[in-house]
Design a protein around this motif. Structure first.
Motif, PDB file in Angstrom:
ATOM      1  N   TYR A 187       0.855  -1.189   0.000  1.00  0.00           N
ATOM      2  CA  TYR A 187       0.000   0.000   0.000  1.00  0.00           C
ATOM      3  C   TYR A 187       0.888   1.235   0.000  1.00  0.00           C
ATOM      4  N   ASN A 188       0.860   1.970  -1.105  1.00  0.00           N
ATOM      5  CA  ASN A 188       1.713   3.149  -1.262  1.00  0.00           C
ATOM      6  C   ASN A 188       0.870   4.411  -1.371  1.00  0.00           C
ATOM      7  N   THR A 189       1.205   5.400  -0.556  1.00  0.00           N
ATOM      8  CA  THR A 189       0.633   6.734  -0.684  1.00  0.00           C
ATOM      9  C   THR A 189       1.795   7.704  -0.813  1.00  0.00           C
ATOM     10  N   GLU A 200       1.655   8.551  -6.356  1.00  0.00           N
ATOM     11  CA  GLU A 200       1.110   7.196  -6.414  1.00  0.00           C
ATOM     12  C   GLU A 200       0.151   6.963  -5.258  1.00  0.00           C
ATOM     13  N   ARG A 201      -0.989   6.354  -5.582  1.00  0.00           N
ATOM     14  CA  ARG A 201      -1.930   5.862  -4.571  1.00  0.00           C
ATOM     15  C   ARG A 201      -2.344   4.476  -5.027  1.00  0.00           C
ATOM     16  N   ARG A 202      -1.648   3.482  -4.531  1.00  0.00           N
ATOM     17  CA  ARG A 202      -1.761   2.134  -5.072  1.00  0.00           C
ATOM     18  C   ARG A 202      -1.886   1.112  -3.942  1.00  0.00           C
ATOM     19  N   GLU A 255      -2.139  -3.062  -3.512  1.00  0.00           N
ATOM     20  CA  GLU A 255      -2.038  -4.384  -4.130  1.00  0.00           C
ATOM     21  C   GLU A 255      -2.261  -5.458  -3.072  1.00  0.00           C
ATOM     22  N   ILE A 278      -5.677  -5.229  -7.590  1.00  0.00           N
ATOM     23  CA  ILE A 278      -4.817  -4.068  -7.799  1.00  0.00           C
ATOM     24  C   ILE A 278      -5.698  -2.834  -7.913  1.00  0.00           C
ATOM     25  N   ASP A 309      -5.340   1.181  -8.428  1.00  0.00           N
ATOM     26  CA  ASP A 309      -4.470   2.306  -8.772  1.00  0.00           C
ATOM     27  C   ASP A 309      -5.334   3.554  -8.761  1.00  0.00           C
ATOM     28  N   GLY A 310      -5.195   4.369  -7.696  1.00  0.00           N
ATOM     29  CA  GLY A 310      -6.124   5.476  -7.518  1.00  0.00           C
ATOM     30  C   GLY A 310      -7.509   4.918  -7.256  1.00  0.00           C
TER      31      GLY A 310
END
Length: 326
Positions: free
Chosen positions: A150-152, A239-241, A243, A252, A254-255
Motif C-alpha cells: 500500500y503506497n501513498t 502514487e496511490r496504489r 495491491e 490491484i 491504482d487510484g
C-alpha cells in the motif's frame, strides 16, 4: 438523545472542518452553535460562512451549555487534550484520527468516555470509501493472502510550511496518517511484528520539506504487508496504489481504478466514489445518537491501529523489530 436537535461545537477551520460544517448545516438533527480556529481571523471568517459563533479558545467552546457534541478537526497534537476536556464537560465527541499521538492518553480518553457514558467516535472514513468496500467485496476471490503493498506517495514542490509538515503538530508519519495502517488492520486483523524505516529532509528544526516512511507488518495470519507513506520535495512520482496478492489471484487498485487478476483473465472492478464520506460519517453518528444504530468503527479498533503505528515509530527510532502488544 432526548432533544430534537444536537448543539454542535467545531474545533478547526480547515478542509475537514468545512466538510463537517456543511454536513451539520444540511442535517435536520443538528444546530452548528460555535467554532474556534487557529486565529481569530480564521474563526470569524468560518463563523460568518457557516452562520455560527466564533469563540476565542477551544476551552471556552467545550464549556458551553448549549453544545452537546464537540467535533475535533484541528492539528493532531491537540486531539487528545480537547477530547478529554470535552468528555469531562459532559459532551459527546467526534474526533478525526488519530484520537491522540500518545497511546496511553488515547486509552485514558476511551476509559473516560465510558465513565461519562458519552459517545466517542474516531472518524475513519477510509473504511466507508469505494476502494475499501470493493476490496472487502472481492477479497474472498483471491484465496489465501500472502502479500499486500500500500503506497501513498505525494510530491509537493515547494513543500507547504503547514502543520502537516511539522513534527510536533502532525506527529510520526504513520500516526498522523493513521488511516494507512487502519485500512490494513480492519481487513487483515492482528499484527505480530513491525519493522519501520523513516527519513526526513529538513532545513529547520520544527518543519520538514520531505519524509519517506516504509513499514513492514507481519500479521498473525502470516500475511506480510508493506506500507510506504511519502510526501514533499524529494518525492518525484505521485502514487496511490493498493495491491493484494493471494494464492488464487490478486487485487490491484491504482487510484480509484481496480482490477481483479486471476489465471488467464483480468476483470475491471467498479469502485464507488470518495465524495460525501464526511457527510455519511456524520449521518451514521447521528443515527447512533438518536436511535442507537451501530457505528462502523469503534474507538478500541482505532486504538489498536495507533498501537501498531507507535510500534512503527519505535522501530524507526531504534532500528529494531517491535512486537505489537494487544
Amino acid at each position: 438523545m432526548d432533544k430534537a436537535k444536537v448543539g454542535v461545537g467545531l474545533v478547526g477551520t480547515g478542509y475537514a472542518a468545512k466538510l463537517r460544517a456543511e454536513a451539520f448545516l444540511h442535517a435536520a438533527r443538528t444546530h452548528l452553535v460555535a467554532v474556534v480556529g487557529h486565529t481569530p481571523e480564521t474563526s470569524a471568517a468560518f463563523a460568518n460562512q457557516f452562520q455560527c459563533t466564533a469563540m476565542s479558545s477551544w476551552q471556552e467552546l467545550v464549556a458551553r451549555d448549549d453544545i452537546d457534541l464537540v467535533t475535533i478537526c484541528t492539528v493532531n497534537r491537540d486531539h487528545g487534550a480537547i477530547a478529554k476536556a470535552a468528555l469531562s464537560s459532559g459532551k459527546h465527541v467526534i474526533v478525526e484520527y488519530p484520537l491522540s499521538l500518545n497511546v496511553a492518553e488515547a486509552e485514558e480518553i476511551i476509559t473516560l468516555a465510558k465513565a461519562q457514558k458519552k459517545l466517542l467516535h474516531v472518524e475513519h472514513i477510509e473504511l466507508l470509501g469505494g476502494v475499501h468496500q470493493a476490496i472487502k467485496q472481492h477479497l474472498p476471490q483471491v484465496g489465501e493472502l500472502f502479500y499486500v503493498r500500500y503506497n501513498t506517495i505525494k510530491p509537493e514542490y515547494p513543500a507547504p510550511r503547514k502543520w502537516s509538515y511539522n513534527h510536533e503538530l502532525f506527529g510520526f508519519p504513520l500516526m498522523g496518517a493513521l488511516s494507512r495502517l487502519h485500512r490494513l488492520t480492519d481487513l487483515f486483523g492482528q499484527v505480530l511484528t513491525v519493522n519501520c524505516h523513516n527519513r526526513f529532509w529538513a532545513t529547520e528544526t520544527e518543519y520538514y520539506q520531505s519524509c519517506f516512511c516504509v513499514t513492514q507488518l507481519c500479521f498473525s495470519s502470516g500475511l506480510l504487508a508493506q506500507v510506504i507513506y511519502a510526501k514533499g520535495e524529494t518525492i518525484w512520482h505521485r502514487e496511490r496504489r493498493f495491491e493484494i496478492h493471494g494464492e488464487k489471484g490478486g487485487l490491484i487498485f491504482d487510484g480509484d481504478t481496480g482490477i481483479l487478476i486471476k489465471a488467464g483473465e483480468t476483470t475491471p472492478i467498479e469502485v464507488g466514489s470518495r465524495r460525501g464520506l464526511f457527510a455519511k460519517d456524520t449521518s451514521i453518528v447521528l443515527d447512533h445518537l438518536f436511535h442507537d444504530a451501530p457505528l462502523y468503527v469503534t474507538p478500541e479498533e482505532s486504538l489498536y491501529t495507533l498501537k501498531v503505528a507507535d510500534a512503527a515509530r519505535r522501530s524507526a527510532e531504534t532500528g529494531l523489530t517491535i512486537v505489537v502488544e494487544d
